[in-house]
Every structure is written in C-alpha cells, then in structure tokens.
Design a protein around this motif. Structure first.
Motif, mmCIF file in Angstrom:
data_model
loop_
_atom_site.group_PDB
_atom_site.id
_atom_site.type_symbol
_atom_site.label_atom_id
_atom_site.label_comp_id
_atom_site.label_asym_id
_atom_site.label_seq_id
_atom_site.Cartn_x
_atom_site.Cartn_y
_atom_site.Cartn_z
ATOM 1 N N MET A 1 0.882 -1.131 0.623
ATOM 2 C CA MET A 1 0.045 -0.519 -0.173
ATOM 3 C C MET A 1 1.511 1.076 -0.067
ATOM 4 O O MET A 1 1.385 0.928 0.742
ATOM 5 C CB MET A 1 -0.919 -0.140 1.434
ATOM 6 C CG MET A 1 -1.716 1.164 1.328
ATOM 7 S SD MET A 1 -3.202 0.923 2.298
ATOM 8 C CE MET A 1 -3.873 -0.289 2.527
ATOM 9 N N LYS A 2 0.315 2.674 -0.745
ATOM 10 C CA LYS A 2 1.614 3.231 -0.932
ATOM 11 C C LYS A 2 0.380 4.639 -0.276
ATOM 12 O O LYS A 2 -0.793 4.397 -0.438
ATOM 13 C CB LYS A 2 1.139 3.837 -2.622
ATOM 14 C CG LYS A 2 2.299 3.122 -3.018
ATOM 15 C CD LYS A 2 2.473 3.120 -4.587
ATOM 16 C CE LYS A 2 3.571 1.920 -5.494
ATOM 17 N NZ LYS A 2 3.690 2.496 -6.426
ATOM 18 N N TYR A 3 1.348 5.759 0.179
ATOM 19 C CA TYR A 3 0.487 6.892 0.891
ATOM 20 C C TYR A 3 0.668 7.876 -0.200
ATOM 21 O O TYR A 3 1.697 8.024 -0.005
ATOM 22 C CB TYR A 3 0.814 6.587 2.753
ATOM 23 C CG TYR A 3 0.623 5.335 3.003
ATOM 24 C CD1 TYR A 3 -0.342 5.522 3.853
ATOM 25 C CD2 TYR A 3 1.463 4.617 2.771
ATOM 26 C CE1 TYR A 3 -0.656 4.478 4.588
ATOM 27 C CE2 TYR A 3 1.060 3.470 3.811
ATOM 28 C CZ TYR A 3 0.016 3.113 3.942
ATOM 29 O OH TYR A 3 -0.368 1.455 5.198
ATOM 30 N N VAL A 4 -0.873 8.695 -0.704
ATOM 31 C CA VAL A 4 -0.239 9.732 -1.283
ATOM 32 C C VAL A 4 -0.299 11.353 -0.220
ATOM 33 O O VAL A 4 -1.491 11.000 -0.036
ATOM 34 C CB VAL A 4 -1.745 9.505 -2.409
ATOM 35 C CG1 VAL A 4 -1.523 11.293 -3.746
ATOM 36 C CG2 VAL A 4 -1.246 8.059 -3.154
ATOM 37 N N CYS A 5 -0.153 11.414 -0.435
ATOM 38 C CA CYS A 5 -0.545 13.410 -0.023
ATOM 39 C C CYS A 5 -1.570 14.695 -0.311
ATOM 40 O O CYS A 5 -1.369 14.285 -1.513
ATOM 41 C CB CYS A 5 0.455 14.501 -0.014
ATOM 42 S SG CYS A 5 0.397 16.150 0.915
ATOM 43 N N SER A 6 -2.576 14.244 0.647
ATOM 44 C CA SER A 6 -3.428 15.082 -0.495
ATOM 45 C C SER A 6 -3.854 16.604 -0.616
ATOM 46 O O SER A 6 -4.243 16.779 -1.816
ATOM 47 C CB SER A 6 -5.167 14.856 0.284
ATOM 48 O OG SER A 6 -4.758 15.671 1.365
ATOM 49 N N VAL A 7 -2.446 17.304 -0.389
ATOM 50 C CA VAL A 7 -2.235 18.127 -1.395
ATOM 51 C C VAL A 7 -1.699 18.267 -2.360
ATOM 52 O O VAL A 7 -1.469 18.957 -3.307
ATOM 53 C CB VAL A 7 -1.459 18.962 0.094
ATOM 54 C CG1 VAL A 7 -1.156 20.601 -0.005
ATOM 55 C CG2 VAL A 7 -2.372 19.195 2.007
ATOM 56 N N CYS A 8 -0.121 17.758 -2.361
ATOM 57 C CA CYS A 8 0.599 17.724 -3.810
ATOM 58 C C CYS A 8 0.199 17.237 -3.667
ATOM 59 O O CYS A 8 1.406 16.607 -5.245
ATOM 60 C CB CYS A 8 1.889 18.401 -2.641
ATOM 61 S SG CYS A 8 2.996 17.067 -2.136
ATOM 62 N N GLY A 9 0.529 15.585 -3.751
ATOM 63 C CA GLY A 9 0.438 13.888 -4.782
ATOM 64 C C GLY A 9 1.554 14.027 -3.882
ATOM 65 O O GLY A 9 1.849 12.579 -4.981
ATOM 66 N N TYR A 10 2.769 13.764 -3.539
ATOM 67 C CA TYR A 10 4.105 13.271 -3.057
ATOM 68 C C TYR A 10 3.434 11.935 -2.784
ATOM 69 O O TYR A 10 2.310 11.743 -2.022
ATOM 70 C CB TYR A 10 4.698 13.723 -1.929
ATOM 71 C CG TYR A 10 5.245 13.312 -1.300
ATOM 72 C CD1 TYR A 10 6.812 13.113 -1.341
ATOM 73 C CD2 TYR A 10 5.302 12.580 -0.140
ATOM 74 C CE1 TYR A 10 7.332 12.264 -1.444
ATOM 75 C CE2 TYR A 10 6.279 11.676 -0.004
ATOM 76 C CZ TYR A 10 7.562 11.427 0.289
ATOM 77 O OH TYR A 10 8.168 10.358 0.330
ATOM 78 N N VAL A 11 4.577 10.871 -3.149
ATOM 79 C CA VAL A 11 3.865 9.658 -2.469
ATOM 80 C C VAL A 11 4.905 8.808 -1.988
ATOM 81 O O VAL A 11 5.637 9.143 -2.230
ATOM 82 C CB VAL A 11 3.496 8.030 -3.957
ATOM 83 C CG1 VAL A 11 2.992 7.132 -3.292
ATOM 84 C CG2 VAL A 11 2.284 9.050 -5.274
ATOM 85 N N TYR A 12 4.694 8.274 -1.092
ATOM 86 C CA TYR A 12 5.775 7.507 0.444
ATOM 87 C C TYR A 12 5.188 6.207 -0.438
ATOM 88 O O TYR A 12 4.357 5.415 0.194
ATOM 89 C CB TYR A 12 5.058 7.634 1.612
ATOM 90 C CG TYR A 12 6.296 6.313 2.220
ATOM 91 C CD1 TYR A 12 6.945 7.470 2.417
ATOM 92 C CD2 TYR A 12 5.817 5.540 3.267
ATOM 93 C CE1 TYR A 12 8.037 5.963 3.132
ATOM 94 C CE2 TYR A 12 6.666 4.685 4.022
ATOM 95 C CZ TYR A 12 7.818 5.354 3.905
ATOM 96 O OH TYR A 12 8.353 4.371 4.860
ATOM 97 N N ASP A 13 6.069 4.862 -0.778
ATOM 98 C CA ASP A 13 6.141 4.070 -0.752
ATOM 99 C C ASP A 13 6.585 3.406 0.308
ATOM 100 O O ASP A 13 8.584 3.458 0.492
ATOM 101 C CB ASP A 13 6.439 4.152 -2.475
ATOM 102 C CG ASP A 13 6.689 2.138 -2.498
ATOM 103 O OD1 ASP A 13 5.963 0.809 -1.750
ATOM 104 O OD2 ASP A 13 6.721 2.090 -3.880
ATOM 105 N N PRO A 14 6.484 2.354 1.089
ATOM 106 C CA PRO A 14 7.102 2.418 1.800
ATOM 107 C C PRO A 14 8.445 0.800 1.470
ATOM 108 O O PRO A 14 8.979 1.117 2.072
ATOM 109 C CB PRO A 14 5.477 0.699 2.745
ATOM 110 C CG PRO A 14 4.762 1.988 2.899
ATOM 111 C CD PRO A 14 4.964 2.742 1.364
ATOM 112 N N ALA A 15 7.971 0.264 0.698
ATOM 113 C CA ALA A 15 8.936 -0.362 -0.467
ATOM 114 C C ALA A 15 10.288 0.080 -0.968
ATOM 115 O O ALA A 15 11.157 -0.610 -0.803
ATOM 116 C CB ALA A 15 8.388 -1.449 -1.234
#
Length: 51
Positions: free
Chosen positions: A1-15
């Motif tokens: 599962m990835k996490y996306v900033c709802s403000v700017c769209g930056y994606v944090y991918d735990p992998a």
C-alpha cells in the motif's frame, strides 16, 4: 500500500522508503514518526491517503 499526500500528490511507498529523508526501504507507514511531514509541501501525516 502507498500513501499519497492529499495536498501535493507526493507518494510515500514503504517498499522504497525515502532516501532523501534517510527512511530505509521497507519502513512501514506506521513506523514513521508522528510528526512526519510531506517533504514536498510540509503537510502533516494526517493529510495522506492510503492507496
């Protein structure tokens, strides 16, 4: 599962982690500090959506 900033769209991918922030690959979202902020826009951790 990835996490996306709802403000700017930056994606944090735990992998992948985030080498620029010294976050190692495989670091789960839950293990990021409570005060983690988006490295692009500074939004709080609560502003991220799981995808």
């Amino acid at each position: 599962m990835k996490y996306v900033c709802s403000v700017c769209g930056y994606v944090y991918d735990p992998a992948v982690g985030d080498p620029d922030l010294d976050i190692a690959p495989g670091t789960p979202w839950e293990d990021l500090p409570h005060d983690f902020a988006c490295p692009v826009c500074g939004a709080a951790k609560e502003m991220f959506d799981a995808e």
